[in-house]
Design an enzyme around this catalytic site. Structure first.
Site, PDB file in Angstrom:
ATOM      1  N   LYS A  34      -8.657  -4.820  -2.177  1.00  0.00           N
ATOM      2  CA  LYS A  34     -10.126  -4.291  -1.189  1.00  0.00           C
ATOM      3  C   LYS A  34      -9.682  -3.147  -0.325  1.00  0.00           C
ATOM      4  CE  LYS A  34      -8.814  -8.251   1.602  1.00  0.00           C
ATOM      5  NZ  LYS A  34      -8.818  -9.224   2.625  1.00  0.00           N
ATOM      6  N   TYR A 257      -3.161  16.555  26.789  1.00  0.00           N
ATOM      7  CA  TYR A 257      -4.414  16.093  26.983  1.00  0.00           C
ATOM      8  C   TYR A 257      -4.729  15.125  28.339  1.00  0.00           C
ATOM      9  CZ  TYR A 257      -7.664  18.385  24.228  1.00  0.00           C
ATOM     10  OH  TYR A 257      -8.495  18.998  23.168  1.00  0.00           O
TER      11      TYR A 257
HETATM   12  C1  LIG Z   1      -7.613 -10.185   2.133  1.00  0.00           C
HETATM   13  C2  LIG Z   1      -7.500 -11.486   1.116  1.00  0.00           C
HETATM   14  C3  LIG Z   1      -5.588 -11.770   0.823  1.00  0.00           C
HETATM   15  C4  LIG Z   1      -4.901 -10.846   1.374  1.00  0.00           C
HETATM   16  O1  LIG Z   1      -4.270 -11.137   2.361  1.00  0.00           O
HETATM   17  P1  LIG Z   1      -3.432  -9.916   2.798  1.00  0.00           P
HETATM   18  O2  LIG Z   1      -2.868 -10.796   3.924  1.00  0.00           O
HETATM   19  O3  LIG Z   1      -3.214  -8.933   2.239  1.00  0.00           O
HETATM   20  O4  LIG Z   1      -2.210 -10.902   1.629  1.00  0.00           O
HETATM   21  C5  LIG Z   1      -6.304 -12.920   0.196  1.00  0.00           C
HETATM   22  N1  LIG Z   1      -7.061 -13.611  -0.203  1.00  0.00           N
HETATM   23  C6  LIG Z   1      -8.460 -13.130   0.640  1.00  0.00           C
HETATM   24  C7  LIG Z   1      -9.379 -14.397   0.721  1.00  0.00           C
HETATM   25  C8  LIG Z   1      -8.351 -12.430   0.951  1.00  0.00           C
HETATM   26  O5  LIG Z   1      -9.531 -12.298   2.027  1.00  0.00           O
END
Ligand SMILES: *Cc1c(COP(=O)(O)O)cnc(C)c1O
Length: 364
Positions: A34, A257
């Site tokens: 994702k 800055y």
């Molecule tokens: C993002 C997500 C994961 C993966 O989590 P990590 O901490 O990146 O391994 C797994 N399950 C669900 C439902 C998620 O939203």
């Protein structure tokens, strides 16, 4: 070309995936890609894992559609399920898998089933303590049985939950969530899925038919504190640049800055073309480590939109053109994130589109 780029080690990505798959024992590994594969580029990552991963996880329908349009044929689980009937139709037409989060979503799918252009895969998320999304445990058995009987649901129905505190192995919350999950599953003979990255590394009892690692695939420890289980991971993304200017400043001279930082002694400073417009955090304070020509050196002065300054007084190798790493193979993104008051996940996903991703092809 501007020397600032994200170098992607796809061999390391495959190494991390294999490590996750080994930890999962007999379970299958759904690679979570994702948020553009945590900033690495979802299509690049999906292609690099195509022969290893049995399925990918994305956050929303748009992310799944983009992968399908790029020719990715691997099964895709949409972790956010669907929002309305139009999304459900699109998901069915593309044979996606959907994580359903509520009784309403289950009813909507069952009601729409006769008119759908294809079948969807279904994962049912059950609430065990995160209190964000998920079906109440008492609704699980009846939803599960009705979905199994629905002709618009393809194959098995996976029952899943999400852990709130697995990044702290000392936290008793994980054991409580696991117990609630087992109780909710009861006598159902359903395949299960619990583990994110941290649980896969630290909680063997969370391993199940499907595991869902994200962050660890990119080679960084998901734990809040250092943990030996993460030692075998190899960082995939290295944010690198080069020194474009050097200068000497006298004690008391201001840098950057706001003239908010002043040299405590005579210093040699390097200017590096990376800034918050690239996703380097503006909240990184003076003292945040930067890797310069093989050594660690401190950031000094405020992070600008396109530039930072680094104190290279103790780095004799620091010449114009010398290599700089902001995070990656030599310097953990978690360490930079901690200095900036955030977590490595956020730095990775906020890396700006301005930064070219340069994949180093995997050997096999
Ligand atoms: C993002 C997500 C994961 C993966 O989590 P990590 O901490 O990146 O391994 C797994 N399950 C669900 C439902 C998620 O939203």
């Amino acid at each position: 070309m501007r020397p600032t780029a994200a170098h992607l080690d796809l061999e390391a990505l495959r190494h991390n995936f294999r490590l996750a798959a080994r930890l999962g024992g007999g379970g299958r590994t759904l690679a979570v890609i994702k948020a553009d594969a945590y900033g690495h580029g979802a299509v690049t990552v999906a292609r690099a894992l195509a022969d290893l991963a049995p399925a990918f996880g994305v956050a929303c329908l748009e992310e799944a559609v983009a992968l399908r349009e790029a020719g990715i044929r691997t099964p895709l689980l949409v972790l956010g399920g669907f929002r309305d009937r139009e999304e459900l139709r699109e998901a069915a037409a593309r044979r996606l898998w959907l994580m359903l989060e509520s009784g309403e979503q289950v009813e909507e799918l069952l009601a729409a089933a006769p008119g759908l252009p294809g079948a969807v895969g279904v994962w049912l998320e059950v609430e065990t303590g995160m209190h964000r999304l998920g079906l109440p445990a008492e609704q699980l058995a009846s939803c599960y049985r009705r979905l199994r009987a629905c002709p618009a649901v393809a194959g098995e129905v996976v029952v899943a939950t999400h852990l709130a505190c697995a990044d702290d192995p000392e936290d008793p919350m994980t054991a409580r969530q696991l117990a609630r999950f087992r109780a909710a599953l009861g006598g159902l003979d359903a395949p299960a899925s619990i583990a994110n990255s941290a649980a896969l590394l630290a909680f063997p009892e969370a391993r199940a038919h499907w595991n869902r690692p994200g962050y660890l695939l990119y080679g960084n420890s998901p734990f809040a504190k250092a943990h030996p289980a993460a030692a075998g991971l190899r960082p995939v993304l290295s944010l690198r640049s080069r020194i474009i200017a050097l200068r000497r400043v006298a004690p008391g001279e201001a840098v950057g800055y706001g003239a908010s930082w002043r040299a405590p002694r005579p210093l040699r400073l390097a200017t590096v073309p990376v800034g918050y417009a690239d996703g380097y955090p503006r909240t990184a304070p003076s003292g945040t480590p930067v890797w310069v020509a093989g050594r660690r050196a401190p950031l000094v002065g405020r992070v600008s939109m396109d530039l930072i300054t680094v104190d290279v007084t103790d780095v004799p190798e620091a010449a114009v053109g010398a290599e700089v790493e902001l995070w990656g193979a030599h310097l953990s993104v978690n360490e930079v994130a901690a200095a900036a008051g955030t977590i490595g996940y956020e730095l990775l996903v906020r890396l700006s589109p301005r930064v070219p991703r340069l994949p180093l092809p995997a050997r096999s």
